[in-house]
Design a protein around this motif. Structure first.
Motif, mmCIF file in Angstrom:
data_model
loop_
_atom_site.group_PDB
_atom_site.id
_atom_site.type_symbol
_atom_site.label_atom_id
_atom_site.label_comp_id
_atom_site.label_asym_id
_atom_site.label_seq_id
_atom_site.Cartn_x
_atom_site.Cartn_y
_atom_site.Cartn_z
ATOM 1 N N GLU A 187 -7.716 0.383 7.007
ATOM 2 C CA GLU A 187 -7.671 0.477 5.545
ATOM 3 C C GLU A 187 -7.203 1.860 5.145
ATOM 4 O O GLU A 187 -7.863 2.859 5.491
ATOM 5 N N ALA A 188 -6.097 1.911 4.453
ATOM 6 C CA ALA A 188 -5.531 3.228 4.130
ATOM 7 C C ALA A 188 -5.873 3.639 2.706
ATOM 8 O O ALA A 188 -5.838 2.806 1.807
ATOM 9 N N PRO A 189 -6.224 4.899 2.504
ATOM 10 C CA PRO A 189 -6.443 5.367 1.136
ATOM 11 C C PRO A 189 -5.117 5.471 0.397
ATOM 12 O O PRO A 189 -4.050 5.445 1.021
ATOM 13 N N GLU A 190 -5.221 5.636 -0.890
ATOM 14 C CA GLU A 190 -4.016 5.735 -1.709
ATOM 15 C C GLU A 190 -3.154 6.897 -1.233
ATOM 16 O O GLU A 190 -3.681 7.953 -0.839
ATOM 17 N N GLY A 191 -1.871 6.683 -1.237
ATOM 18 C CA GLY A 191 -0.956 7.766 -0.868
ATOM 19 C C GLY A 191 -0.614 7.768 0.608
ATOM 20 O O GLY A 191 0.296 8.469 1.037
ATOM 21 N N VAL A 192 -1.353 7.005 1.426
ATOM 22 C CA VAL A 192 -1.015 6.933 2.857
ATOM 23 C C VAL A 192 -0.225 5.641 3.071
ATOM 24 O O VAL A 192 -0.763 4.538 2.916
ATOM 25 N N GLY A 193 1.035 5.786 3.406
ATOM 26 C CA GLY A 193 1.933 4.632 3.453
ATOM 27 C C GLY A 193 1.840 3.839 4.747
ATOM 28 O O GLY A 193 1.137 4.221 5.693
ATOM 29 N N GLU A 194 2.583 2.737 4.769
ATOM 30 C CA GLU A 194 2.568 1.836 5.937
ATOM 31 C C GLU A 194 3.014 2.518 7.215
ATOM 32 O O GLU A 194 2.487 2.275 8.287
ATOM 33 N N GLU A 195 4.023 3.369 7.069
ATOM 34 C CA GLU A 195 4.556 4.028 8.265
ATOM 35 C C GLU A 195 3.482 4.908 8.916
ATOM 36 O O GLU A 195 3.318 4.927 10.141
ATOM 37 N N ALA A 196 2.728 5.624 8.057
ATOM 38 C CA ALA A 196 1.665 6.491 8.574
ATOM 39 C C ALA A 196 0.592 5.660 9.264
ATOM 40 O O ALA A 196 0.117 5.996 10.352
ATOM 41 N N VAL A 197 0.225 4.534 8.650
ATOM 42 C CA VAL A 197 -0.833 3.698 9.228
ATOM 43 C C VAL A 197 -0.378 3.138 10.575
ATOM 44 O O VAL A 197 -1.128 3.133 11.559
ATOM 45 N N ALA A 198 0.876 2.676 10.634
ATOM 46 C CA ALA A 198 1.382 2.124 11.898
ATOM 47 C C ALA A 198 1.376 3.206 12.982
ATOM 48 O O ALA A 198 0.997 2.957 14.135
ATOM 49 N N GLN A 199 1.757 4.410 12.606
ATOM 50 C CA GLN A 199 1.779 5.493 13.593
ATOM 51 C C GLN A 199 0.360 5.861 14.056
ATOM 52 O O GLN A 199 0.131 6.126 15.232
ATOM 53 N N LEU A 200 -0.581 5.858 13.113
ATOM 54 C CA LEU A 200 -1.972 6.165 13.479
ATOM 55 C C LEU A 200 -2.524 5.109 14.434
ATOM 56 O O LEU A 200 -3.227 5.426 15.400
ATOM 57 N N ALA A 201 -2.198 3.836 14.170
ATOM 58 C CA ALA A 201 -2.684 2.752 15.037
ATOM 59 C C ALA A 201 -2.128 2.922 16.444
ATOM 60 O O ALA A 201 -2.829 2.721 17.438
ATOM 61 N N PHE A 202 -0.878 3.302 16.536
ATOM 62 C CA PHE A 202 -0.253 3.533 17.843
ATOM 63 C C PHE A 202 -0.918 4.716 18.553
ATOM 64 O O PHE A 202 -1.312 4.627 19.713
ATOM 65 N N TYR A 233 -3.847 6.509 17.939
ATOM 66 C CA TYR A 233 -5.289 6.621 18.152
ATOM 67 C C TYR A 233 -5.967 5.287 18.420
ATOM 68 O O TYR A 233 -7.137 5.273 18.784
ATOM 69 N N GLY A 234 -5.291 4.168 18.169
ATOM 70 C CA GLY A 234 -5.991 2.886 18.235
ATOM 71 C C GLY A 234 -7.100 2.878 17.198
ATOM 72 O O GLY A 234 -6.944 3.379 16.077
ATOM 73 N N HIS A 235 -8.266 2.380 17.615
ATOM 74 C CA HIS A 235 -9.403 2.237 16.718
ATOM 75 C C HIS A 235 -9.824 3.591 16.121
ATOM 76 O O HIS A 235 -10.290 3.673 14.971
ATOM 77 N N ALA A 236 -9.654 4.661 16.887
ATOM 78 C CA ALA A 236 -10.075 5.997 16.424
ATOM 79 C C ALA A 236 -9.240 6.478 15.229
ATOM 80 O O ALA A 236 -9.572 7.502 14.616
ATOM 81 N N ALA A 237 -8.195 5.749 14.865
ATOM 82 C CA ALA A 237 -7.421 6.100 13.660
ATOM 83 C C ALA A 237 -8.328 6.110 12.438
ATOM 84 O O ALA A 237 -8.046 6.780 11.441
#
Ligand SMILES: Cc1cc2nc3c(=O)[nH]c(=O)nc-3n(C[C@H](O)[C@H](O)[C@H](O)COP(=O)(O)OP(=O)(O)OC[C@H]3O[C@@H](n4cnc5c(N)ncnc54)[C@H](O)[C@@H]3O)c2cc1C
Length: 560
Positions: free
Chosen positions: A432-447, A449-453
């Motif tokens: 779940e991303a807060p406002e201002g954090v886009g899809e690209e950032a979330v996809a990169q975080l998932a890659f 850190y995995g769950h630790a994102a």
């Protein structure tokens, strides 16, 4: 990961079943393997985790198609099986990429290569005798994930261009398509270290081992210098493993037979990074001919195009191997020739080099390239040295080393690392991303850190300042600097820009000034208790650190 202060307290003056020297992929693997077999383990890293070759690889988890040329079949098969295992153990961090070998214009497919790819397919089969159909049906039936590469195939011009738009000007006829895997080498090391800690290992960076102590001719501990205090700290050990890569011949127990220790002559591999708009690789990598039968590759990585690599003797500083000027030119020439581009130094968004260990026997004709083959040495003091090998084969190297410890101690402790997941997978849609954090950032975080994102996203939610990108236009968030200091023992701006994120090599021109590094220094300072003056000094230290690595070759052009 424990904080540095807690790790230091847990290590200083204590005795462990095993002390591992070196926090690259090999040391991390040995720590995980031994800890998961019940050993008490301390791992000591002189600089930062993965600061050596393990942050400077080509970032591929692969069998190595080119080693087939030398008929290194055992090596290739071993690496291919590890590749498959890594995708299963760390599905968020190790992912398959299609690789193309295109035929351009009038050129037609090289049949010899087709035979090589057939062998590659066969060797990638999990178990000899197990059919691909059986594997596929297990994949479909198994919700727990199963990856095996599809067979190589030939694709037509249309599909080639859909996958790699950069080939459009060259009129591709068709291409072979096969699969290999990619990762972020540093994140792989940090993830393995995190798992080692779950099994009780204690790891400390900024711990320069300066002595291997001994009693009765046996190595029985080490002394290290702690980076922040400059103090010498002793640690006792039943066993010492030297996993210091290209530095392996510099660690010597007090008692040593000269012929017991390898002598290492390093060889350098240079890489460069380009803006994806300048060389759009789209969704696939390409094998690129580079003259005299040599091959290089061009890969999509973190939204950039990564080109490498070279292989030349190197006599410079192995701690900071600069990308060679002539090597950069060679890579650019090959790319320009193949893709019909006219890219120059000034187009580079980053560059880096790594050094491979080459065992030297004094007689150059007898020197052996161990960079791909793992070598385990045991000195008369009992210290084990493990070096060579590949990022891909870290688990096997660790197993080989710990098997030896187990065997000589007569323990009953089988290896479990083929079943230990590395980190915990999270899909972008689970975060779940807060406002201002886009899809690209979330996809990169998932890659990354995995769950630790979730740790990063929580910080970004609590403080809007931390939801900002470190470099405008790139998806890495300032919150990652906080996580790096709080959970990953990062101690400097360079730790964050070169290793916890890879911005130093992905966006070097945007990070030329101390001012660009300042937000990272402030975020670290708030975590690590730095004064305002120290924050300023740490930001100002960044341009020199970047220059020492040679990550910004376009700078010279810009200055001129
Ligand atoms: C150019 C290049 C490209 C490559 N590409 C790939 C690839 O795509 N795929 C692949 O599978 N493999 C690849 N490899 C191989 C792979 O990168 C290496 O095999 C691997 O990273 C070596 O890891 P290591 O842990 O043995 O050494 P390192 O990562 O160098 O780790 C050794 C560590 O020991 C530490 N150390 C040294 N002395 C001391 C001391 N006295 N006290 C404490 N710590 C100390 C160092 O700081 C360092 O962090 C590549 C290698 C090169 C050079």
């Amino acid at each position: 990961m424990l904080s540095r202060a807690d790790a230091l307290e847990a290590i200083a003056g204590q005795r462990f079943d095993l002390v591992v020297i070196g926090g690259g992929i090999t040391g991390a693997g040995v720590a995980l393997d031994a800890a998961s077999r019940g050993y008490s383990v301390a791992l000591l890293e002189r600089g930062d985790y993965a600061v050596g070759t393990s942050s400077r690889s080509s970032k591929m988890v692969h069998g190595g198609l080119r080693y087939l040329q030398n008929f290194d079949l055992g090596l290739v098969r071993e690496a291919l099986l590890e590749r498959q295992l890594m995708v299963q153990l760390a599905p968020h961090l190790v992912y398959p990429t299609p690789f193309l070998v295109p035929s351009l214009g009038e050129d037609r497919r090289d049949r010899k290569l087709g035979i090589g790819l057939n062998m590659y397919d066969v060797m990638a089969t999990t178990r000899v005798g197990r059919s691909r159909r059986e594997m596929r049906s297990s994949k479909e039936g198994d919700e727990d994930f199963y990856w095996s590469p599809d067979r190589h195939r030939t694709i037509d011009r249309e599909e080639v261009l859909e996958l790699v738009p950069a080939l459009a000007p060259r009129d591709p006829h068709d291409a072979y398509l096969f699969y290999d895997c990619q990762t972020d080498d540093v994140r792989l090391v940090l993830t393995i270290l995190g798992e080692a800690e779950r099994f009780g290992a204690v790891t400390l960076n900024g711990a320069d081992v300066v002595e291997v102590t001994g009693a009765d001719g046996r190595a029985d501990g080490v002394v290290f210098v702690e980076a922040e205090s400059g103090e010498r700290v002793a640690v006792g050990a039943e066993n010492v493993v030297n996993a210091t890569g290209v530095w392996a011949d510099r660690i010597r127990p007090e008692v040593v037979e000269e012929e017991d220790v390898p002598r290492i002559a390093p060889s350098r591999g240079t890489h460069l990074l380009l803006d994806e708009a300048d060389l759009p690789m789209g969704r696939a990598a390409c094998i690129v001919p580079a003259g005299e039968g040599r091959m290089i590759f061009s890969l999509p990585w973190y939204g950039r195009t990564l080109v490498g690599t070279t292989d030349n003797d190197f006599e410079g500083d192995i701690a900071h191997p600069h990308p060679g000027e002539a090597d950069l030119e060679y890579l650019l020439d090959a790319v320009n020739e193949f893709f019909g581009t006219s890219l120059t130094d000034s187009d580079l968004v980053g560059a880096f080099a790594g050094v491979r260990p080459l065992i030297s026997s004094g007689d150059p004709r007898k020197s052996v390239d161990i960079s791909r083959k793992a070598e385990l040495y045991e000195t008369s003091s009992g210290m084990l040295t493990i070096t060579g090998g590949k990022l891909t084969t870290w688990r096997r190297m660790a197993k080989q080393t710990v098997d030896r410890l187990v065997e000589r101690e007569g323990r009953n402790a089988p290896c479990h690392t083929a079943e230990i997941p590395l980190g915990m997978e999270a899909r972008p849609e689970d975060l779940e991303a807060p406002e201002g954090v886009g899809e690209e950032a979330v996809a990169q975080l998932a890659f990354r850190y995995g769950h630790a994102a979730r740790n990063v996203l929580r910080l970004a939610r609590e403080d809007a300042k931390l939801a900002r990108p470190i470099v405008p236009g790139r998806p890495d968030l300032l919150a990652e600097a906080v996580v790096a200091a709080r959970h990953e023992q990062a101690r400097s701006v360079a730790d964050v820009l070169l290793r916890r994120t890879r911005l130093g090599i992905l966006a070097a021109p945007q990070l030329r000034d101390a001012a660009a590094a300042r937000p990272v220094a402030e975020a670290l300072g708030a975590e690590l208790g730095w004064s305002r003056r120290q924050v300023k000094q740490e930001a100002e230290a960044w341009p020199a650190a970047a220059a020492a690595e040679g990550i910004d070759p376009a700078r010279a052009g810009a200055a001129g």
